[in-house]
Design a protein around this motif. Sequence first.
Motif, PDB file in Angstrom:
ATOM      1  N   THR A  36       0.845  -0.854   0.063  1.00  6.49           N
ATOM      2  CA  THR A  36       0.098   0.524  -0.096  1.00  6.49           C
ATOM      3  C   THR A  36       1.339   1.168   0.187  1.00  6.49           C
ATOM      4  O   THR A  36       2.106   0.932   0.270  1.00  6.49           O
ATOM      5  CB  THR A  36      -0.818  -0.172   1.227  1.00  6.49           C
ATOM      6  OG1 THR A  36       0.172  -0.211   2.601  1.00  6.49           O
ATOM      7  CG2 THR A  36      -1.619  -1.385   1.453  1.00  6.49           C
ATOM      8  N   ASP A  37       0.520   2.636  -0.797  1.00  8.27           N
ATOM      9  CA  ASP A  37       0.587   4.057  -0.021  1.00  8.27           C
ATOM     10  C   ASP A  37       0.651   4.417   1.154  1.00  8.27           C
ATOM     11  O   ASP A  37      -0.869   3.982   1.792  1.00  8.27           O
ATOM     12  CB  ASP A  37       1.163   4.162  -1.393  1.00  8.27           C
ATOM     13  CG  ASP A  37       0.186   4.940  -2.090  1.00  8.27           C
ATOM     14  OD1 ASP A  37      -1.293   4.856  -1.734  1.00  8.27           O
ATOM     15  OD2 ASP A  37       0.482   5.345  -3.702  1.00  8.27           O
ATOM     16  N   ALA A  38      -0.057   5.378   0.833  1.00  4.07           N
ATOM     17  CA  ALA A  38      -0.848   6.538   1.904  1.00  4.07           C
ATOM     18  C   ALA A  38      -2.663   6.541   0.988  1.00  4.07           C
ATOM     19  O   ALA A  38      -3.103   7.368   1.528  1.00  4.07           O
ATOM     20  CB  ALA A  38      -0.284   7.259   2.049  1.00  4.07           C
ATOM     21  N   THR A  79       4.047   7.675  -0.198  1.00  5.39           N
ATOM     22  CA  THR A  79       3.311   9.230   0.375  1.00  5.39           C
ATOM     23  C   THR A  79       1.664   9.150  -0.009  1.00  5.39           C
ATOM     24  O   THR A  79       1.266  10.530  -0.552  1.00  5.39           O
ATOM     25  CB  THR A  79       4.065  10.077   1.288  1.00  5.39           C
ATOM     26  OG1 THR A  79       4.491  11.157  -0.010  1.00  5.39           O
ATOM     27  CG2 THR A  79       4.256   9.713   2.272  1.00  5.39           C
ATOM     28  N   PHE A 269      -5.029  18.342  17.646  1.00  5.26           N
ATOM     29  CA  PHE A 269      -4.321  17.703  16.737  1.00  5.26           C
ATOM     30  C   PHE A 269      -2.893  18.817  17.362  1.00  5.26           C
ATOM     31  O   PHE A 269      -2.266  18.289  18.031  1.00  5.26           O
ATOM     32  CB  PHE A 269      -3.975  16.930  16.104  1.00  5.26           C
ATOM     33  CG  PHE A 269      -2.555  16.993  15.453  1.00  5.26           C
ATOM     34  CD1 PHE A 269      -1.364  15.808  15.778  1.00  5.26           C
ATOM     35  CD2 PHE A 269      -1.594  17.984  14.267  1.00  5.26           C
ATOM     36  CE1 PHE A 269       0.023  16.365  16.052  1.00  5.26           C
ATOM     37  CE2 PHE A 269      -0.190  18.052  13.568  1.00  5.26           C
ATOM     38  CZ  PHE A 269       0.052  16.291  14.687  1.00  5.26           C
ATOM     39  N   ARG A 329      -0.994  22.099   6.769  1.00  3.47           N
ATOM     40  CA  ARG A 329      -0.167  20.394   6.716  1.00  3.47           C
ATOM     41  C   ARG A 329      -0.965  19.447   7.143  1.00  3.47           C
ATOM     42  O   ARG A 329      -0.683  17.848   6.182  1.00  3.47           O
ATOM     43  CB  ARG A 329       1.355  20.519   6.743  1.00  3.47           C
ATOM     44  CG  ARG A 329       2.074  21.471   5.826  1.00  3.47           C
ATOM     45  CD  ARG A 329       3.360  20.935   6.000  1.00  3.47           C
ATOM     46  NE  ARG A 329       4.589  22.529   5.641  1.00  3.47           N
ATOM     47  CZ  ARG A 329       4.190  23.112   4.482  1.00  3.47           C
ATOM     48  NH1 ARG A 329       4.006  22.831   3.404  1.00  3.47           N
ATOM     49  NH2 ARG A 329       4.810  24.256   4.696  1.00  3.47           N
ATOM     50  N   LEU A 332      -5.164  17.075   6.342  1.00  9.87           N
ATOM     51  CA  LEU A 332      -5.767  15.193   6.234  1.00  9.87           C
ATOM     52  C   LEU A 332      -5.384  14.661   7.406  1.00  9.87           C
ATOM     53  O   LEU A 332      -6.626  14.184   7.809  1.00  9.87           O
ATOM     54  CB  LEU A 332      -5.025  15.033   4.576  1.00  9.87           C
ATOM     55  CG  LEU A 332      -5.336  13.895   4.297  1.00  9.87           C
ATOM     56  CD1 LEU A 332      -6.675  13.372   4.493  1.00  9.87           C
ATOM     57  CD2 LEU A 332      -4.407  13.268   2.946  1.00  9.87           C
ATOM     58  N   PRO A 333      -3.863  14.141   7.721  1.00  7.72           N
ATOM     59  CA  PRO A 333      -4.056  13.543   8.906  1.00  7.72           C
ATOM     60  C   PRO A 333      -5.305  13.487   9.979  1.00  7.72           C
ATOM     61  O   PRO A 333      -5.707  12.518  10.731  1.00  7.72           O
ATOM     62  CB  PRO A 333      -3.036  12.849   8.722  1.00  7.72           C
ATOM     63  CG  PRO A 333      -1.766  14.017   8.441  1.00  7.72           C
ATOM     64  CD  PRO A 333      -3.069  14.589   7.123  1.00  7.72           C
ATOM     65  N   SER A 334      -5.359  14.643   9.978  1.00  7.81           N
ATOM     66  CA  SER A 334      -5.525  15.190  11.625  1.00  7.81           C
ATOM     67  C   SER A 334      -7.404  14.351  11.148  1.00  7.81           C
ATOM     68  O   SER A 334      -7.872  14.263  12.268  1.00  7.81           O
ATOM     69  CB  SER A 334      -5.412  16.344  11.286  1.00  7.81           C
ATOM     70  OG  SER A 334      -4.686  17.204  11.826  1.00  7.81           O
ATOM     71  N   SER A 336      -8.881  12.436  10.281  1.00 12.73           N
ATOM     72  CA  SER A 336      -8.870  10.892  10.411  1.00 12.73           C
ATOM     73  C   SER A 336      -9.758  10.896  12.034  1.00 12.73           C
ATOM     74  O   SER A 336      -9.254   9.765  12.446  1.00 12.73           O
ATOM     75  CB  SER A 336      -7.564  10.129   9.705  1.00 12.73           C
ATOM     76  OG  SER A 336      -6.290  10.311  10.846  1.00 12.73           O
ATOM     77  N   ARG A 337      -8.831  11.535  12.591  1.00 15.43           N
ATOM     78  CA  ARG A 337      -9.137  11.226  13.611  1.00 15.43           C
ATOM     79  C   ARG A 337     -10.738  11.168  14.412  1.00 15.43           C
ATOM     80  O   ARG A 337     -11.204  11.425  15.123  1.00 15.43           O
ATOM     81  CB  ARG A 337      -8.638  12.580  14.860  1.00 15.43           C
ATOM     82  CG  ARG A 337      -7.597  13.110  15.269  1.00 15.43           C
ATOM     83  CD  ARG A 337      -6.987  14.054  16.082  1.00 15.43           C
ATOM     84  NE  ARG A 337      -5.378  13.951  15.729  1.00 15.43           N
ATOM     85  CZ  ARG A 337      -5.045  13.755  17.162  1.00 15.43           C
ATOM     86  NH1 ARG A 337      -5.506  14.342  17.753  1.00 15.43           N
ATOM     87  NH2 ARG A 337      -3.724  13.740  16.868  1.00 15.43           N
ATOM     88  N   PRO A 340     -12.017   6.257  11.024  1.00 13.08           N
ATOM     89  CA  PRO A 340     -11.035   5.595  10.519  1.00 13.08           C
ATOM     90  C   PRO A 340     -10.611   6.083   9.223  1.00 13.08           C
ATOM     91  O   PRO A 340      -9.151   6.087   8.661  1.00 13.08           O
ATOM     92  CB  PRO A 340     -10.963   4.330  10.906  1.00 13.08           C
ATOM     93  CG  PRO A 340     -12.163   3.976  12.335  1.00 13.08           C
ATOM     94  CD  PRO A 340     -13.089   5.849  11.613  1.00 13.08           C
ATOM     95  N   THR A 342     -10.790   8.389   5.601  1.00 10.62           N
ATOM     96  CA  THR A 342     -11.041   9.397   4.743  1.00 10.62           C
ATOM     97  C   THR A 342     -10.224   9.679   3.540  1.00 10.62           C
ATOM     98  O   THR A 342      -9.123   8.733   2.923  1.00 10.62           O
ATOM     99  CB  THR A 342      -9.518  10.409   5.717  1.00 10.62           C
ATOM    100  OG1 THR A 342      -8.708   9.871   5.417  1.00 10.62           O
ATOM    101  CG2 THR A 342      -9.606  10.207   7.531  1.00 10.62           C
TER     102      THR A 342
END
Lengths: 464, 356
Positions: A36-38, A79, A269, A329, A332-334, A336-337, A340, A342
């Motif tokens: 996988t990647d991101a 990524t 975050f 920056r 995006l990952p934030s 997912s809080r 799970p 996104t």
Amino acid sequence: MTATSAEIDRLLDRLEQVVGQPNVRADAGALVTYATDATPLQRGRPDLVVLPANTEEVAAVLTLANDARVPVIPRGSGTNLSGGAVPLHGGIVLVLTRMNRLLEISESDLVAVCEPGVRTIELGEAAAAKGLLYPPDPGSQSTATIGGNVAECAGGLRALKYGVTRDYVLGVQAVLATGEVIHSGGRLVKDVAGYDLRRLLCGSEGTLAVMTELTLRLLPAPESSGTGMAYFSALGDAARAVSRVLASGVLPVTLEFLDRVCISAVEDFARIGLDTGAGALLIFGQDGDPHAVERDLGRIAQACEAEGATEVRIAGSPAEAATVLEARRAVLPSLSRLEPLTILEDATVPRSRIAEMVEHIQVLADRYGLKIGTFGHAGDGNLHPTAVLDPADEDAVRRAHRVFGEIFAKAIELEGSITGEHGVGIVKLPHLERQLGAAHVALLRRIKAAFDPNGILNPGKLGS
Amino acid sequence: MSGVFTPELLDRCISCGFCLPACPTYGLTGVEASSPRGRINLMRALETGVLPEDDPTVLEESSFCLGCRACEPVCPAGVRYGALLEEWRDHMWRRRRRPWRLKALLWAVDRPSRVRALGLPRRHAHATRRARGGPHLMLGCFERALYPEVSRSASRLAPELSVPSVQGCCGALHAHNGELERGNALARELGEALPGSIVTTAGGCAAHLAGVLGRERVRELSQWLADRGDAEPPGVSRSPRQRIGLQDSCHLRNGLGVYVEPRELLARVGDYVELPSAAVCCGAAGTYSILRPDDSARVLNRHLDEIADADLDVLAVLNPGCYRQLEQGVRRRRLRTRVMHLAEVLVGTTGAAPGP
């Protein structure tokens, strides 16, 4: 194209002779980690992972793979957000992170020469240490590699004023699928000898050749920079403020926006005191001569106030500015809080149509009963609508895919693009013809065949 | 093999890869499986049965991970990697797969009486009458045997702390090495032995205890002193000013977010020098230096290079594992730098650094 295990075993021995035994991984555990990647929901199954150390090794690996008709999927730090590094049809994942030498920063030629595995932030810092600027700064710059950035034509937060990776690639050394090494461009600003292959390779998503050395354009670093924030009660107001800023004769270096969902997630975050009650946040920045920076930030602030900004503030220090941009920056990952899964896209529209597009996304989110956070590079029309879902809710996942189909259609209708900077990859390939037309897509296939006659490079992606 | 991991913990990771540059073992190998994201993919494969539990890569990576949690503060998605690793090791190192050295270590600290025996021959802080409700100074297990001077210094810095004689191990070693339940039980037992606030001189213990007993009950010494508003720690010789560096305690920094306080305290007593890798794991990593000495030494090397380059008089540490790791490393390299616990530096008991 799927290789038998006997073929893979034969290949394994010969690859170990090329790159050394520790740099070939065939164990099931390692293969899982390169499946996988991101990109959410996209998974392949590689047969081998190979980590070459130099151009000669890359050429030898490609020659072996081409002879055996085994797919090769070039990869940096993984990524990618469109499935570009996912080994869809198995084969060899070719990891280029060992090739991470920054060979040169030339102040007189204003270029950097590096191998593909150098991380973007390392290049940026090395340039800055010599008073120079490498402008492309994608959100993943602390992890992502230059090779991946060029292969995907990464954008970033400064694209509005400085352009994207494509605008900084002066020269490329690459290995063709058949093992020959080519050079295109170099240290020159002017060079029209031959087709502009370096530009063709930029954004080719690992489907045409494997880039092994890059010559990148640098700029003198701006004397100073400044950053500010404006809050709005509604996203539409922020979008109109963007149009007003751009029409006011100012070209900001940064013009980013976050909607309410994104503000809350990133505040959770970063904890930097963002106003989570606001409907939208616009982050703006300018660089250059200190007086011009101050004047432009003032003009941007005025434009925001004219569109009903509820609060405007200018960062008091570079550290405060850096904190705000770092938080941006991490949006995006934030997200997912919240849930799970996104799923995000990067539909892009002409900047004059941003307000129309963001309002349409909100309508679609309501209609399909989905939570969609939208953030993005407002200044260049590059939006990142992100659906936040529970992966177990299969119906919601289906609805999300339908929503993105509609978002792509709307982007095309507004003379936009299905992808501004994340790449076509696996995810957007089915939508590509809708934007480009049949003749164009057929031409892409013929170009791909000219570079890679046996179709071993990243099959199932662009040009397949 | 479902049921190894708490699903909510495992679901959190979205594979963005922001953790890769922070991971010391990924830095050593450059291979995805040695990164936090890669290891979470291995955990998922174990959980879903894609990989069997005796898969050699799964076994190797669960042990190769330092457990430093440097991936947590940089993770925008909020993955609790440390908790996942505890569950992973709990599963991987059950019974026969547990390394024998580890069994011996865990046995030694499994009962308060054994812990007390460890400290008996040494002159750690004098036991005092147990003040009801604390605050209490925790003596630690191996620390009281290896570095008794640390608790004595802490006691001088903070005489208001009571030092009950009967107190066991906090259970961090158990929790990080495949005995999560026992580790949590030991923390609760210690919480009963030391009711109220607990002050510890070991960053790793602080993080584990805070995780089980709640943050409000636990303070690492530098936090305690900073909260108390120590502008002028007693007994400090002010001249000549020494060049002092710091090695963060991983779990103190990455788990509890404490790293400003020790720097401020050190800057008051000397010329504080921030080493480039101060925040990066030194390779002690609990039992890691004992279980994987070669990898531990590889992780340590850059720290020793930096200490030599900075020509430090003193390197301050906040955890007994780091103390031992750096003391041995500095001695092997024959550097002139003296490794000391923060408490010892503040008390100034040992005076100026000895000559080369």
